[in-house]
Design a protein around this motif. Structure first.
Motif, PDB file in Angstrom:
ATOM      1  N   PRO A 132      -0.981 -23.282  19.964  1.00  0.00           N
ATOM      2  CA  PRO A 132      -1.469 -21.894  20.018  1.00  0.00           C
ATOM      3  C   PRO A 132      -2.800 -21.785  19.278  1.00  0.00           C
ATOM      4  CG  PRO A 132       0.248 -22.112  18.367  1.00  0.00           C
ATOM      5  CD  PRO A 132       0.159 -23.450  19.074  1.00  0.00           C
ATOM      6  N   ILE A 133      -3.496 -20.672  19.483  1.00  0.00           N
ATOM      7  CA  ILE A 133      -4.767 -20.461  18.770  1.00  0.00           C
ATOM      8  C   ILE A 133      -4.517 -20.542  17.265  1.00  0.00           C
ATOM      9  CG2 ILE A 133      -6.603 -18.795  18.269  1.00  0.00           C
ATOM     10  CD1 ILE A 133      -6.194 -17.636  21.072  1.00  0.00           C
ATOM     11  N   ALA A 134      -3.451 -19.912  16.829  1.00  0.00           N
ATOM     12  CA  ALA A 134      -3.046 -19.946  15.415  1.00  0.00           C
ATOM     13  C   ALA A 134      -1.634 -19.383  15.316  1.00  0.00           C
ATOM     14  CB  ALA A 134      -4.000 -19.109  14.569  1.00  0.00           C
ATOM     15  N   ARG A 135      -1.000 -19.629  14.161  1.00  0.00           N
ATOM     16  CA  ARG A 135       0.332 -19.053  13.915  1.00  0.00           C
ATOM     17  C   ARG A 135       0.179 -17.862  12.969  1.00  0.00           C
ATOM     18  NH1 ARG A 135       1.089 -24.450  13.980  1.00  0.00           N
ATOM     19  NH2 ARG A 135       2.440 -25.171  15.669  1.00  0.00           N
ATOM     20  N   VAL A 136       0.730 -16.754  13.383  1.00  0.00           N
ATOM     21  CA  VAL A 136       0.592 -15.527  12.584  1.00  0.00           C
ATOM     22  C   VAL A 136       1.949 -15.126  12.019  1.00  0.00           C
ATOM     23  CG1 VAL A 136      -0.171 -13.128  12.563  1.00  0.00           C
ATOM     24  CG2 VAL A 136      -1.239 -14.760  14.147  1.00  0.00           C
ATOM     25  N   ALA A 137       2.056 -15.109  10.696  1.00  0.00           N
ATOM     26  CA  ALA A 137       3.263 -14.564  10.050  1.00  0.00           C
ATOM     27  C   ALA A 137       3.016 -13.074   9.835  1.00  0.00           C
ATOM     28  CB  ALA A 137       3.507 -15.261   8.721  1.00  0.00           C
ATOM     29  N   GLY A 167      -2.522 -12.516  23.238  1.00  0.00           N
ATOM     30  CA  GLY A 167      -3.846 -13.093  23.032  1.00  0.00           C
ATOM     31  C   GLY A 167      -3.817 -14.577  22.743  1.00  0.00           C
ATOM     32  N   GLY A 168      -2.649 -15.195  22.825  1.00  0.00           N
ATOM     33  CA  GLY A 168      -2.551 -16.643  22.677  1.00  0.00           C
ATOM     34  C   GLY A 168      -2.127 -17.107  21.295  1.00  0.00           C
ATOM     35  N   PHE A 169      -1.696 -16.200  20.445  1.00  0.00           N
ATOM     36  CA  PHE A 169      -1.250 -16.582  19.101  1.00  0.00           C
ATOM     37  C   PHE A 169       0.266 -16.779  19.091  1.00  0.00           C
ATOM     38  CE2 PHE A 169      -5.238 -14.450  18.489  1.00  0.00           C
ATOM     39  CZ  PHE A 169      -5.829 -15.084  17.409  1.00  0.00           C
ATOM     40  N   GLU A 170       0.732 -17.670  18.226  1.00  0.00           N
ATOM     41  CA  GLU A 170       2.177 -17.807  18.036  1.00  0.00           C
ATOM     42  C   GLU A 170       2.589 -16.830  16.936  1.00  0.00           C
ATOM     43  OE1 GLU A 170       3.713 -21.831  17.543  1.00  0.00           O
ATOM     44  OE2 GLU A 170       5.222 -21.045  16.157  1.00  0.00           O
TER      45      GLU A 170
END
Lengths: 211, 363
Positions: free
Chosen positions: A87-92, A115-118
């Motif tokens: 993914p583009i990035a992992r968002v907590a 938007g492609g984020f995990e």
């Protein structure tokens, strides 16, 4: 040959059934799964975000588009993982300790996922320790903090302080949002960014990971 | 102009007549059992124009429910309510703070179209009871203010509460017909209740809330008109036919739907919030409301805790200058009740500054 513009339209219009059908047909025809995501689905969610910011779309349209996106992503996720696509990035993401409001947080989650984020959704009433654990154990690159109450906003600062104390502040970007939150407050507490709506949160997250 | 009693002043606010000064009022949903607010309560009681709430929906036969409570975490208990309908049980769970903080609806009665159909199978509630407590309250209030007959949440807001905001939002697209059916049912429930009250001469001041579930940015203007205006207007019409007046409480970005409140027939609107909490300035609100609607607000509640008394005084003076230039249609008020537990003394001087700034405007 499947007209892949139909996938874009299915997400934009929130037609989950069509999104599933087009995705399955496209895969059967040998279309690269990453192409479906990056060329059709993410641009469709970007357009959803644009319309949301322009007051052409509201929460119902946003939610239903996110549902269509998610339906297609459920088919594609194992294929993308097998190909090693990250993914583009992992968002907590979570609503901070003491605050139980989740609508804003859920909308931001939906748009970021689109938007492609995990997304690592920590829920509501989230302690600084839980955010820290998500950074350490789940390798979150972004911590997204939500608060609706002025009384719980200080917990955003506490969470950032916890990340600092644990020595991981430099590893992650922190973005904040919620009705009473402002850019000024973000600057005061040392957040990396502030967004006033779910759509611009995606733009902000992309900027933060590009830095 | 001869100084008015609070009762007369508020009457004139609701009926959009000339005033000696703006009304000044605070909602009174104080944190429960919090003595830090005692001094503020006493001050409001003697210095503000008063409105006392009276529950106008207390006469409906209750829905057939069962309730249980279990411990959820050290901070919250989980309260489960089961609603028995002819078409099956519906469940709602609520996280109830064990420390006196706000709670959260966790799951909702209506999660699907099937649940909505089950809800619609419920018989209409009956309305019965003794309304004499209204007249007692009104007599006790006397010249200090008015008694506000609370009609609770408006039809669409009630449906949004049954579903939860997200399910409600989705169903407004996927199953719009069932949302309309639920709103219509609830409108009829409220109308039946209202007829009962009006026949017994209860009134003339009524209030409703819940429109805020269907305002931007949550829902667009189309939904506001199709769900709020459509199902609120018959209620407002019935109130007006009986010579009454309707107060609506609605947070949100209301600028693009402000005309909708006029279309409903609202007589008083609270609050009207500028960014970041809303999107309408006092000047914009006044221009749209002038001669048609009394504005109640808007000192942002956070200001009462975070600004100095002098700042609040300036904010109030500025508000009056903008919103009271026709000597009509203004009740100065914070955007919400004082709500922070243990901070009653922290906001006392700010409330006092707001009230004094209004009292100085006596014509």
């Amino acid at each position: 040959m499947q007209d892949l513009k139909q996938l874009y339209n299915a997400v934009l219009e929130g037609n989950a059934k069509a999104a599933k059908t087009v995705t399955e047909q496209a895969l059967a025809e040998g279309t690269d799964p990453q192409t479906l995501v990056t060329k059709y689905m993410i641009p469709a969610m970007d357009e959803v975000g644009r319309r949301f910011e322009a007051n052409e779309y509201f929460v119902p349209e946003l939610l239903i588009a996110a549902r269509a996106m998610k339906t297609a992503l459920q088919i594609l996720a194992p294929l993308l993982a097998a190909k090693g696509v990250e993914p583009i990035a992992r968002v907590a993401i979570g609503t901070v300790k003491g605050d139980l409001h989740d609508i804003g947080k859920n909308l931001v989650s939906a748009m970021l996922e689109g938007g492609g984020f995990e997304i690592i959704d920590l829920g509501v009433d989230v302690t600084p320790e839980k955010f820290l654990a998500a950074v350490n154990e789940k390798k979150a690159n972004i911590v997204a903090l939500s608060a609706l109450l002025t009384t719980t906003m200080p917990m955003m600062k506490n969470t950032i302080e916890s990340l600092k104390s644990a020595g991981v502040r430099q590893q992650v970007k922190v973005m904040i949002g919620g009705a009473p939150v402002t850019q000024k407050y973000a600057d005061e507490i040392g957040a990396d960014g502030y967004s006033d709506n779910a759509s611009s949160a995606v733009t902000l997250a992309r900027k933060l990971v590009a830095k | 102009m001869q100084p008015m009693t609070s009762r007369e002043r508020l009457r004139r606010c609701y009926f959009n007549e000339e005033l000696d000064r703006p009304g000044v009022y605070s909602r009174t949903g104080f944190p429960s059992s919090d003595s830090t607010y005692d001094r503020l309560k006493a001050y409001l009681q003697t210095h503000a124009d008063l409105k006392r709430g009276w529950r106008g929906r207390a006469f409906e036969s209750p829905a057939p429910t069962e309730q249980s409570v279990e411990m959820h975490t050290e901070d919250f208990d989980r309260q489960m309510t089961i609603l028995h309908t002819p078409a099956g049980d519906l469940r709602f769970t609520y996280l109830l703070s064990r420390k006196g903080q706000p709670g959260l609806s966790e799951t909702y009665f209506i999660k699907s179209r099937e649940d909505a159909e089950a809800y619609l199978s419920l018989p209409m509630p009956g309305v019965a009871g003794d309304v004499s407590s209204f007249f007692k309250a009104d007599g006790e209030m006397g010249d200090r203010g008015i008694v506000d007959v609370g009609l609770g949440v408006n039809p669409a807001g009630f449906v949004a509460e049954l579903c939860g905001s997200e399910t409600f939002a989705m169903l407004t697209i996927t199953d719009r017909d069932i949302i309309h059916a639920l709103c219509e049912r609830q409108m009829n429930v409220i109308l039946n209740n209202l007829r009962f009250l009006l026949e017994r001469k209860v009134g003339p001041y009524f209030s409703m809330a819940g429109e805020e579930f269907i305002v931007p940015p949550l829902h667009g203007p189309r939904d506001f008109w199709e769900f709020n205006v459509k199902y609120d207007k018959p209620i407002a019409d019935l109130i007006h036919e009986a010579g009454g007046r309707l107060h609506i409480h609605c947070h949100g970005s209301i600028k693009s739907v402000f005309k909708g409140f006029l279309d409903i027939g609202a007589d008083v609107l609270h609050p009207f919030e500028a960014p970041p909490m809303g999107d309408i300035t006092p000047m914009e609100a006044k221009e749209m409301a002038r001669g048609k609607l009394c504005l109640e607000g808007n000192i942002q509640i956070a200001a009462m805790y975070e600004h100095t008394p002098e700042q609040v005084r300036h904010e109030t003076q500025s508000l009056i200058k903008t919103g009271f230039n026709d000597h009509k249609g203004m009740i100065v008020s914070p955007s919400a009740s004082p709500y922070i537990r243990g901070k009653g003394e922290d906001c006392f001087e700010q409330y006092k500054a707001m009230i004094n700034a209004v009292l100085e405007r006596q014509i």
